[in-house]
Design a protein around this motif. Sequence first.
Motif, PDB file in Angstrom:
ATOM      1  N   PHE A 294      21.064  54.883  34.951  1.00 45.36           N
ATOM      2  CA  PHE A 294      22.765  54.995  35.701  1.00 45.36           C
ATOM      3  C   PHE A 294      23.254  56.043  34.894  1.00 45.36           C
ATOM      4  O   PHE A 294      22.971  56.447  33.988  1.00 45.36           O
ATOM      5  CB  PHE A 294      23.688  53.414  34.847  1.00 45.36           C
ATOM      6  CG  PHE A 294      23.821  52.150  34.986  1.00 45.36           C
ATOM      7  CD1 PHE A 294      24.416  52.099  36.403  1.00 45.36           C
ATOM      8  CD2 PHE A 294      22.952  51.093  34.687  1.00 45.36           C
ATOM      9  CE1 PHE A 294      24.258  50.640  36.977  1.00 45.36           C
ATOM     10  CE2 PHE A 294      22.610  50.304  35.078  1.00 45.36           C
ATOM     11  CZ  PHE A 294      23.252  49.550  36.391  1.00 45.36           C
ATOM     12  N   ALA A 295      24.201  56.902  35.684  1.00 41.63           N
ATOM     13  CA  ALA A 295      24.948  58.282  35.861  1.00 41.63           C
ATOM     14  C   ALA A 295      26.320  57.803  34.981  1.00 41.63           C
ATOM     15  O   ALA A 295      26.625  58.872  34.613  1.00 41.63           O
ATOM     16  CB  ALA A 295      25.617  58.595  37.157  1.00 41.63           C
ATOM     17  N   ASP A 296      26.863  56.782  35.222  1.00 43.16           N
ATOM     18  CA  ASP A 296      27.970  56.512  34.766  1.00 43.16           C
ATOM     19  C   ASP A 296      28.326  55.600  33.762  1.00 43.16           C
ATOM     20  O   ASP A 296      26.783  55.360  32.492  1.00 43.16           O
ATOM     21  CB  ASP A 296      29.577  55.255  35.423  1.00 43.16           C
ATOM     22  CG  ASP A 296      29.252  55.506  37.269  1.00 43.16           C
ATOM     23  OD1 ASP A 296      29.331  57.223  37.158  1.00 43.16           O
ATOM     24  OD2 ASP A 296      28.816  55.303  37.766  1.00 43.16           O
ATOM     25  N   SER A 297      29.413  55.162  32.620  1.00 43.30           N
ATOM     26  CA  SER A 297      29.053  54.707  31.587  1.00 43.30           C
ATOM     27  C   SER A 297      28.442  52.796  31.562  1.00 43.30           C
ATOM     28  O   SER A 297      29.563  52.389  31.946  1.00 43.30           O
ATOM     29  CB  SER A 297      31.245  54.584  31.124  1.00 43.30           C
ATOM     30  OG  SER A 297      30.435  53.748  29.136  1.00 43.30           O
ATOM     31  N   LYS A 333      24.755  66.206  31.384  1.00 43.96           N
ATOM     32  CA  LYS A 333      25.701  65.997  32.507  1.00 43.96           C
ATOM     33  C   LYS A 333      24.768  65.483  33.739  1.00 43.96           C
ATOM     34  O   LYS A 333      24.748  64.246  34.165  1.00 43.96           O
ATOM     35  CB  LYS A 333      26.252  67.137  33.111  1.00 43.96           C
ATOM     36  CG  LYS A 333      27.816  66.674  34.263  1.00 43.96           C
ATOM     37  CD  LYS A 333      27.980  68.032  34.997  1.00 43.96           C
ATOM     38  CE  LYS A 333      29.313  67.092  36.477  1.00 43.96           C
ATOM     39  NZ  LYS A 333      30.040  68.186  36.783  1.00 43.96           N
ATOM     40  N   LYS A 386      29.696  43.206  30.922  1.00 42.65           N
ATOM     41  CA  LYS A 386      29.320  43.719  31.841  1.00 42.65           C
ATOM     42  C   LYS A 386      27.370  42.716  31.788  1.00 42.65           C
ATOM     43  O   LYS A 386      27.399  42.581  30.825  1.00 42.65           O
ATOM     44  CB  LYS A 386      28.668  45.425  31.989  1.00 42.65           C
ATOM     45  CG  LYS A 386      30.396  46.144  31.669  1.00 42.65           C
ATOM     46  CD  LYS A 386      30.794  46.068  33.122  1.00 42.65           C
ATOM     47  CE  LYS A 386      32.074  46.989  33.012  1.00 42.65           C
ATOM     48  NZ  LYS A 386      32.094  48.490  32.879  1.00 42.65           N
ATOM     49  N   ALA A 413      27.541  53.082  41.478  1.00 41.22           N
ATOM     50  CA  ALA A 413      28.807  52.420  40.595  1.00 41.22           C
ATOM     51  C   ALA A 413      28.694  51.341  41.146  1.00 41.22           C
ATOM     52  O   ALA A 413      29.074  50.873  42.572  1.00 41.22           O
ATOM     53  CB  ALA A 413      29.612  53.548  40.895  1.00 41.22           C
ATOM     54  N   ASP A 417      34.215  49.807  38.962  1.00 41.82           N
ATOM     55  CA  ASP A 417      34.287  51.038  38.526  1.00 41.82           C
ATOM     56  C   ASP A 417      35.067  52.176  39.188  1.00 41.82           C
ATOM     57  O   ASP A 417      35.839  52.756  38.927  1.00 41.82           O
ATOM     58  CB  ASP A 417      32.571  51.739  38.163  1.00 41.82           C
ATOM     59  CG  ASP A 417      31.674  50.599  36.978  1.00 41.82           C
ATOM     60  OD1 ASP A 417      32.728  50.797  36.694  1.00 41.82           O
ATOM     61  OD2 ASP A 417      31.318  50.668  37.072  1.00 41.82           O
ATOM     62  N   LEU A 418      35.202  51.641  40.718  1.00 42.95           N
ATOM     63  CA  LEU A 418      35.800  52.729  41.978  1.00 42.95           C
ATOM     64  C   LEU A 418      37.104  52.354  41.585  1.00 42.95           C
ATOM     65  O   LEU A 418      37.962  53.160  41.367  1.00 42.95           O
ATOM     66  CB  LEU A 418      35.586  53.086  43.493  1.00 42.95           C
ATOM     67  CG  LEU A 418      33.684  52.692  43.179  1.00 42.95           C
ATOM     68  CD1 LEU A 418      33.228  52.744  44.298  1.00 42.95           C
ATOM     69  CD2 LEU A 418      33.589  54.447  43.190  1.00 42.95           C
ATOM     70  N   LEU A 421      38.311  53.696  38.467  1.00 42.42           N
ATOM     71  CA  LEU A 421      37.997  55.182  38.622  1.00 42.42           C
ATOM     72  C   LEU A 421      39.261  55.792  38.848  1.00 42.42           C
ATOM     73  O   LEU A 421      40.314  56.785  38.567  1.00 42.42           O
ATOM     74  CB  LEU A 421      37.628  56.222  39.563  1.00 42.42           C
ATOM     75  CG  LEU A 421      37.219  57.111  39.425  1.00 42.42           C
ATOM     76  CD1 LEU A 421      36.264  57.826  37.999  1.00 42.42           C
ATOM     77  CD2 LEU A 421      35.767  57.788  40.826  1.00 42.42           C
ATOM     78  N   ASN A 424      42.423  54.967  36.282  1.00 40.89           N
ATOM     79  CA  ASN A 424      42.179  56.619  35.776  1.00 40.89           C
ATOM     80  C   ASN A 424      43.308  57.357  36.322  1.00 40.89           C
ATOM     81  O   ASN A 424      43.732  57.880  35.826  1.00 40.89           O
ATOM     82  CB  ASN A 424      41.545  57.113  35.676  1.00 40.89           C
ATOM     83  CG  ASN A 424      40.924  56.057  34.155  1.00 40.89           C
ATOM     84  OD1 ASN A 424      41.113  55.277  33.552  1.00 40.89           O
ATOM     85  ND2 ASN A 424      38.693  56.255  34.757  1.00 40.89           N
TER      86      ASN A 424
END
Lengths: 548, 196
Positions: A294-297, A333, A386, A413, A417-418, A421, A424
């Motif tokens: 996963f690239a996200d949290s 990153k 989750k 994702a 999450d989108l 986002l 946010n």
Amino acid sequence: MIDKMNTPIAIIKRTKKVSSIWLIPIVAVLIGAWMVYDHISNQGFLITIEFDTAAGLEKGKTQIKTKNVVIGKVIDIQLIEQSSKIQVSARIDNKQSVLLDKDSHFWIVKPRIGNQGISGLETLLSGAYIALSPGKTGEQHDKFVGLESPPVTPLGTPGLHITLSNNGDTNFHIGTPIIYRGITVGKIEHVFFNTEERTVYYNAFIESPHDALITTNTHFWEINGVEVNLSADGIRLQTGTLETMLTGGISFGIPSGEVIGEKITQREYFEIYPYKDAINDQHYKHSIEYILLFADSIRGLNVQAPVEFRGVKVGHVTRTDMNYPNIGNLLDKNTLIPIRISIQPARMGLSDDIDSVNEVREKLDSWLKKGLHAGLSTGNLLTGSKIIDLQYSHPNDLPLQTFNGDRVIPSVASSIDLILLKANKIMDKIYQLPLDTLTRNINETIIEATDTLKTLQKSATEVEKILSDPESHQLVNKINDLIRNVNSVTENFSRGEPGQKALQENMDSLKQVLDQLQPLLLQLNQQPNSLIFSGEKNEDIEPKGVKE
Amino acid sequence: MTRILYIFLLSICIAACTTTPTEIKFYSLSLAESANVTDKNNGIEKLDRPILQIAPVKLADYLNTRNLIVQTNQYQINNASHHLWAEDLDNAIAKSLLNKLQQLNDRFLFVNNSVFQKDKARHLLQLEFSAFHATDQSRVISRGKYSIFDNSHKLILLKNFSYSLTLEQDGYLHSIEKLNETLDLLAADIISSGQL
């Protein structure tokens, strides 16, 4: 001359060598011997019992009882050299010495308050005593080790002894009930902590006939008084019996889908699972491990979180840590976070064997090509936990990856999450609002409002002065009287009082008069002098019938 | 001079007494209707029937008068000054129609607006008259529209009506008899509409 003939001849008789007086001491000795014998023979069978403490015991006073019958007495209490224990010497009635088997148990009965309740209250007045639980071996013994507490199960009770192990944090005590569907069928008798294995073992006894419930497929799990489980599956609240609410307990059963198994006849070892569902989670013997990157949290994703496909659980998360070789720096990153999951083929409708594992392994690559991927979904909005959601999307043409030897399932994702986002971004815009200016304006408004309120307060004070004036009171009273009168009139009107009826009748009469006056008024309108001069009448135009 | 004035005024008063008093005739629709009513229920109102309430009758403005009206040509009407309705025409029409409907239909309990029963769902009949008068062409005209609402206030029927009957006799009395006949026709039309 002495007549020899008449001289009596002394008859020599042998006197007794032992005087009969000696009979007295002999009898005395015999009696004494008999008394010694009697004393020795009646003082009972001498035994020694080792205890941790002699609390409550008194030399020459403390009795030994079995089933509340006195069978002996403590004759001596001594410290054992080079030991922290004490040794109690006691005499047991000879007739009762048959109770002293090798497996007989002794314990001190004294007032106790524990998780099994309050016991031994009768000894508050009578003093502590040593209780004996007779053995069954028939092999007489005279040295015993006393128990710290009464045995949970009386010796000879029919049933089954088993050993349970627990790797969890819950500590069960002696006497903790073992419950099957709400019925206490056994208890923990002994607790032993194996420091080498770091495991606590519990010897438990299941009373007959409930011991027939224990089979090779039986699984045990702990039950707590009140169990609240906040997980991705939601909030789960489970309560046990009053006893388990106070002391906890252990329950057992057979996992869903499993056969009953064979009955246990000898001591067996079982593991205690932390909760009931855990036995269903962990009784699958075969599983396959996969990696998600996963690239996200991954906040909210915990070990044991479910892995679902279309809402059906097919596995669970096994690792969320970063302890993999050559993984790179987390703060980089481009570093992806690895999540290790375990998928059980048996949950997917396949058999729980190695063939199913191989079948899934072979087919997974084609599934991945068809677009199977994993996403993080919110399992519980309340807790933010989750879950891993497997789903299909567009066919995947990218080459398949492996991570440390495990196949990687592509991840995306989640829609939530989108949304987050976007939320946010909205929050960022809110942050950019000129809140300082708004706050300043609000403050100014509040200050003005405060001034207005002060003015209003002054006005209120003046009004209060006016109202406190006696004249004002009179005015108020007059207004009240007026209102009462108006109310009275209104009530009369609504009740159809005679006055109201008369008024209505007068109104009707007036209307009739006006109706009757209307032709006159019309006539006057057409011929103003008709009241005085009888001229030609203005005849109404009348409807005409059809001329025949 | 003063005496002459008194004599003049007295003469006027005497002359006034000689004038013929104005003769006014009153007519009522419901009067004739009440004579025709036969009480089927011996005075006991059966309240276990569905209720149809006749809403206040709406009249064209020129009909809102006690004067009887005669239409003299296409654009002109004449209000009779000596021939008056004995009661308001909207009430008279409502009462008359209520009796006619009740005679024709026993399934419903017809009530007018003045009868108020709380908490009872009811049908509603609304009437609107654009004409209800005689003409000098020997006819009476009754024209308008009516609408029926069910007990959930849903419109179930909206229909126009127009009746024109020939006057065989002269006079207002006969014209009122004919107007009453138009109400008979209207009641029959409402009953035969299939909604009651």
